[in-house]
Design a protein around this motif. Structure first.
Motif, PDB file in Angstrom:
ATOM      1  N   TYR A  37       0.833  -1.213   0.000  1.00 48.36           N
ATOM      2  CA  TYR A  37       0.000   0.000   0.000  1.00 48.36           C
ATOM      3  C   TYR A  37       0.867   1.262   0.000  1.00 48.36           C
ATOM      4  O   TYR A  37       0.556   2.262  -0.659  1.00 48.36           O
ATOM      5  CB  TYR A  37      -0.937   0.001   1.205  1.00 48.36           C
ATOM      6  N   GLN A  38       1.967   1.217   0.766  1.00 52.22           N
ATOM      7  CA  GLN A  38       2.857   2.371   0.826  1.00 52.22           C
ATOM      8  C   GLN A  38       3.583   2.586  -0.506  1.00 52.22           C
ATOM      9  O   GLN A  38       3.764   3.720  -0.954  1.00 52.22           O
ATOM     10  CB  GLN A  38       3.873   2.183   1.959  1.00 52.22           C
ATOM     11  N   LEU A  40       2.379   1.717  -3.414  1.00 52.48           N
ATOM     12  CA  LEU A  40       1.357   2.235  -4.327  1.00 52.48           C
ATOM     13  C   LEU A  40       1.158   3.740  -4.122  1.00 52.48           C
ATOM     14  O   LEU A  40       1.032   4.509  -5.088  1.00 52.48           O
ATOM     15  CB  LEU A  40       0.044   1.480  -4.117  1.00 52.48           C
ATOM     16  N   ALA A  41       1.140   4.145  -2.849  1.00 53.62           N
ATOM     17  CA  ALA A  41       0.971   5.578  -2.546  1.00 53.62           C
ATOM     18  C   ALA A  41       2.117   6.394  -3.148  1.00 53.62           C
ATOM     19  O   ALA A  41       1.910   7.491  -3.698  1.00 53.62           O
ATOM     20  CB  ALA A  41       0.882   5.798  -1.033  1.00 53.62           C
ATOM     21  N   LYS A  44       1.653   6.648  -6.934  1.00 52.82           N
ATOM     22  CA  LYS A  44       0.582   7.578  -7.304  1.00 52.82           C
ATOM     23  C   LYS A  44       0.984   9.026  -7.064  1.00 52.82           C
ATOM     24  O   LYS A  44       0.491   9.942  -7.720  1.00 52.82           O
ATOM     25  CB  LYS A  44      -0.700   7.255  -6.518  1.00 52.82           C
ATOM     26  N   ARG A  50       2.304   7.745 -11.858  1.00 52.52           N
ATOM     27  CA  ARG A  50       0.951   7.669 -11.293  1.00 52.52           C
ATOM     28  C   ARG A  50      -0.043   6.938 -12.193  1.00 52.52           C
ATOM     29  O   ARG A  50      -1.029   6.385 -11.713  1.00 52.52           O
ATOM     30  CB  ARG A  50       0.427   9.072 -10.976  1.00 52.52           C
ATOM     31  N   GLU A  65     -10.269  -6.553   1.971  1.00 50.74           N
ATOM     32  CA  GLU A  65      -8.906  -6.338   1.493  1.00 50.74           C
ATOM     33  C   GLU A  65      -8.898  -5.994  -0.003  1.00 50.74           C
ATOM     34  O   GLU A  65      -8.147  -5.135  -0.455  1.00 50.74           O
ATOM     35  CB  GLU A  65      -8.084  -7.612   1.743  1.00 50.74           C
ATOM     36  N   LEU A  68     -10.182  -2.425  -0.413  1.00 54.09           N
ATOM     37  CA  LEU A  68      -9.166  -1.466   0.029  1.00 54.09           C
ATOM     38  C   LEU A  68      -8.103  -1.282  -1.055  1.00 54.09           C
ATOM     39  O   LEU A  68      -7.677  -0.163  -1.351  1.00 54.09           O
ATOM     40  CB  LEU A  68      -8.528  -1.943   1.339  1.00 54.09           C
ATOM     41  N   SER A  69      -7.692  -2.399  -1.653  1.00 52.41           N
ATOM     42  CA  SER A  69      -6.677  -2.331  -2.703  1.00 52.41           C
ATOM     43  C   SER A  69      -7.162  -1.503  -3.899  1.00 52.41           C
ATOM     44  O   SER A  69      -6.431  -0.668  -4.443  1.00 52.41           O
ATOM     45  CB  SER A  69      -6.309  -3.744  -3.171  1.00 52.41           C
ATOM     46  N   LYS A  71      -9.570   0.746  -3.878  1.00 49.42           N
ATOM     47  CA  LYS A  71      -9.753   2.145  -3.488  1.00 49.42           C
ATOM     48  C   LYS A  71      -8.421   2.891  -3.458  1.00 49.42           C
ATOM     49  O   LYS A  71      -8.355   4.088  -3.730  1.00 49.42           O
ATOM     50  CB  LYS A  71     -10.419   2.234  -2.127  1.00 49.42           C
ATOM     51  N   ARG A  72      -7.359   2.181  -3.108  1.00 51.62           N
ATOM     52  CA  ARG A  72      -6.041   2.818  -3.053  1.00 51.62           C
ATOM     53  C   ARG A  72      -5.482   3.103  -4.452  1.00 51.62           C
ATOM     54  O   ARG A  72      -4.476   3.777  -4.587  1.00 51.62           O
ATOM     55  CB  ARG A  72      -5.061   1.920  -2.306  1.00 51.62           C
ATOM     56  N   GLY A  73      -6.097   2.569  -5.515  1.00 50.64           N
ATOM     57  CA  GLY A  73      -5.645   2.861  -6.864  1.00 50.64           C
ATOM     58  C   GLY A  73      -5.199   1.686  -7.674  1.00 50.64           C
ATOM     59  O   GLY A  73      -4.758   1.849  -8.826  1.00 50.64           O
TER      60      GLY A  73
END
Length: 663
Positions: A37-38, A40-41, A44, A50, A65, A68-69, A71-73
């Motif tokens: 997740y970090q 990916l952030a 982006k 991005r 899960e 969430l994935s 939604k995070r992009g």
């Protein structure tokens, strides 16, 4: 399927992604240092990574899960254990989507470049007629940016009307959306720009239709018809205009000269040509270079234009030769004034803004129909006068083709220089003429009158220099000099214990000058003048001006204690309304009426009417030009308040006032 890069460390993976910019990233959630997740952030947040599609690979298979994935992009989610054929299928799908996206981006980019490059304005709206896009041409033509226009209805952005001052015109976008067809505006349609100006336009609007056939918006393409006209004008510009200065050339001037000569035949006026060139222009080019010479010619053209009104034509002919066509001349003195102004202004400007130490112009002037009846001869006569101005220093750089006019101009120029010198050399003299009470004979005031001392010591009367001073605006420095002389004399009288009120004539040209009021107030302060000791005489023409400034200035002067009188009342286009509305104290009856008293009965009635009018309005009246005892008695009987002129005393120096009257 392609080249694969593999990293186990999250930080290394980030660096690798930035370096190679892959088409697809398969990203585990659980990794050393940063989790998925970090990572990916970080991807982006980086401008260059991005938009790379990211597919998460993880053992976490819960719905939460996965959501969430996404939604995070992330674009997809693959659960371990991996099945190669599934991974390959998912990757292949996103590679195709990526290729399609690139194609769309490229098409969009090409379309935008095309729209921004074309000269026509393009604007799109949604199905409600609200703006969604404008190209640069549309922004420029309408006068608003795309950001400011987006979301606003088309009628706000481009209001339309039919012809000049005609009714509103429906925007074609409304028709094409409603009827799903191409629509055009009227041929004489105009669009209002955002600055409020109207411009003629032509356009066509087309509906934007979805795959299902539904109208989702519209596009309108329009252009400024004036630009089309400008293009046609530009094409002919080379044949009619000088390429250096963009002034009309000889061919265009001859066309205009022929047209103006025909017009002059019907209106009874005259027409003038002023031909001028730069003295020793060849030497200037040799000393400073041709680029400097070109800049000099542009400067000369610009400065001549500043002296012209809207109806003259300035043209350039040979290298340093210019011609000014002056139509609709009512007075030949106007032509002479214009020539002098042009010459003085150009010479002063060139000497100030260049390294040239000596610079001069020569001018030749011819007049239609006095000097010639055809355009070609008129040009030749102006050229002959120009050569005479160059060869004979007597003309001082300016020569008229007509001998009579030349003599008149030389005499006029001498008077002009005499007046200008008198102002600068303090040869302006103030004489004073008593104004007495018509009943008691007691001195009430004096009128200050300007005189010019000639070279022979004689005083030049005002009728020989005042008209020229007003025509050339020398009346402004002349009037300022008179104010200084009168205030200095008032200061002397005050120190001697004499209380003498002074009337000052103020020319309309001087009163309307923007610096007049400030100069007068500053002079009053400098000489410690009591405003009650001053009366300003203005003509009726000032009172007929509708300017708010005139009313404001007169009111301010009156509030200070300065009296205001109307000089030569009854000789102009009298309008009685201003007598009540404007701050006035005195009416001065012109001497032409006084001279006819007792001889011409209507004049008696007129003088009596003015005296009664002044009395009924609470004003004083002054009779000018009183020369006989019979006139004095007549004016006393008619009720005139004060009398002025030669019966009591001619205009005399300030030092003689006391000896003539017991104060």
């Amino acid at each position: 399927m392609g080249q694969v890069f593999f990293e186990q460390d999250s930080l290394s993976a980030l660096n690798q992604a930035i370096k190679i910019l892959p088409d697809v990233i398969l990203l585990d959630i659980e990794m050393p240092h940063l989790n998925g997740y970090q990572v990916l952030a970080e991807l982006k947040a980086n401008e260059i990574t991005r938009n790379i599609p990211v597919i998460f690979i993880t053992v976490h298979e819960s719905i939460e899960e996965q959501l969430l994935s996404l939604k995070r992009g992330a674009v997809d989610f693959i659960v371990k254990p991996l099945r190669p054929e599934v991974v390959a299928a998912r990757v292949r799908t996103h590679l195709r989507l990526r290729d399609r996206e690139r194609e769309l981006v490229q098409v969009h980019r090409h379309a935008k470049v095309t729209l921004e490059s074309i000269g026509d304005a393009v604007l799109t709206t949604d199905k409600n007629g609200c703006v969604t896009y404008m190209n640069k041409a549309a922004e420029y033509m309408i006068g608003i940016t795309e950001t400011e226009a987006k979301g606003r209805v088309i009628e706000e952005i481009m209001p339309l009307r039919v012809g000049d001052n005609g009714p509103s015109h429906i925007n074609p976008i409304r028709i094409c959306i409603e009827e799903c067809r191409v629509a055009n505006m009227a041929t004489n349609c105009q669009m209002m720009k955002q600055n409020g100006r109207w411009m003629p336009v032509e356009d066509s609007a087309s509906p934007l239709v979805s795959e299902s056939g539904e109208v989702v918006g519209a596009v309108i393409v329009f252009r400024d018809i004036n630009e089309s006209r400008a293009m046609a004008i530009k094409m002919s510009n080379t044949f009619q205009y000088d390429q250096l200065t963009n002034l009309p050339n000889r061919f265009l001037l001859m066309e205009r000269l022929d047209a103006e000569m025909k017009r002059t035949q019907s209106n009874g006026c005259q027409l003038g040509l002023i031909m001028l060139d730069v003295d020793c222009f060849k030497l200037i080019n040799e000393e400073f270079g041709f680029d400097f010479g070109d800049r000099l010619l542009k400067t000369i053209a610009s400065q001549i234009n500043t002296q012209l009104q809207c109806n003259e034509t300035l043209s350039r002919h040979s290298a340093d030769e210019f011609i000014v066509l002056v139509p609709e001349l009512e007075r030949l003195s106007d032509l002479a004034n214009l020539a002098v102004k042009i010459r003085e202004n150009v010479i002063e400007t060139v000497l100030q803004c260049t390294d040239i130490n000596t610079f001069s112009l020569s001018m030749g002037v011819s007049v239609y129909p006095d000097d010639s009846l055809d355009a070609q001869s008129l040009m030749l006569h102006a050229d002959a006068a120009l050569h005479r101005a160059k060869s004979d220093s007597l003309h001082e750089g300016l020569c008229f083709y007509s001998k009579d006019m030349e003599l008149h101009f030389i005499a006029r120029r001498q008077h002009y220089m005499q007046l200008k010198t008198a102002i600068s050399d303090h040869k302006v003299i103030a004489l004073y003429q008593p104004i007495v009470n018509s009943q008691t004979g007691a001195l009430e005031a004096v009128e200050a009158l300007a005189r010019i001392q000639g070279n022979n010591g004689y005083l030049i009367p005002p009728d020989e220099f005042i008209p020229l001073a007003e025509e050339t605006r020398l009346i402004i420095p002349l009037g300022e000099r008179m104010i200084q002389l009168v205030f200095a004399q008032l200061q002397i009288w005050c120190k001697d214990g004499l209380s003498i009120r002074v009337c000052l004539n103020i020319s309309p040209i001087q009163f309307l000058d923007s610096h007049f009021l400030s100069f007068l107030l500053k002079a009053m302060e400098e000489y410690s003048i009591d405003p009650k000791m001053i009366e300003l005489e203005v003509t009726e023409s000032i009172m007929l001006e509708t300017s708010h400034k005139i009313t404001r200035d007169l009111t301010r002067l009156r509030e200070l204690g300065i009296s205001i009188s109307i000089d030569d009342f009854g000789t102009g286009f009298s309008c009685l309304s201003y007598l009540k509305e404007l701050p006035i104290d005195v009416l001065k009856i012109d001497k032409a009426f006084i001279a006819e008293l007792g001889i011409d009965r209507p004049q008696d009635v007129l003088v009596k009417t003015i005296a009664n009018l002044a009395q009924s309005l609470g004003l004083k009246s002054v009779a000018e030009g009183v020369e006989t005892e019979d006139q004095v008695q007549f004016l006393q009987m008619l009720g005139v308040s004060f009398l002025q002129v030669y019966y009591f005393s001619p205009p005399i120096p300030a030092g003689e006032i006391k000896s003539h009257y017991s104060l």
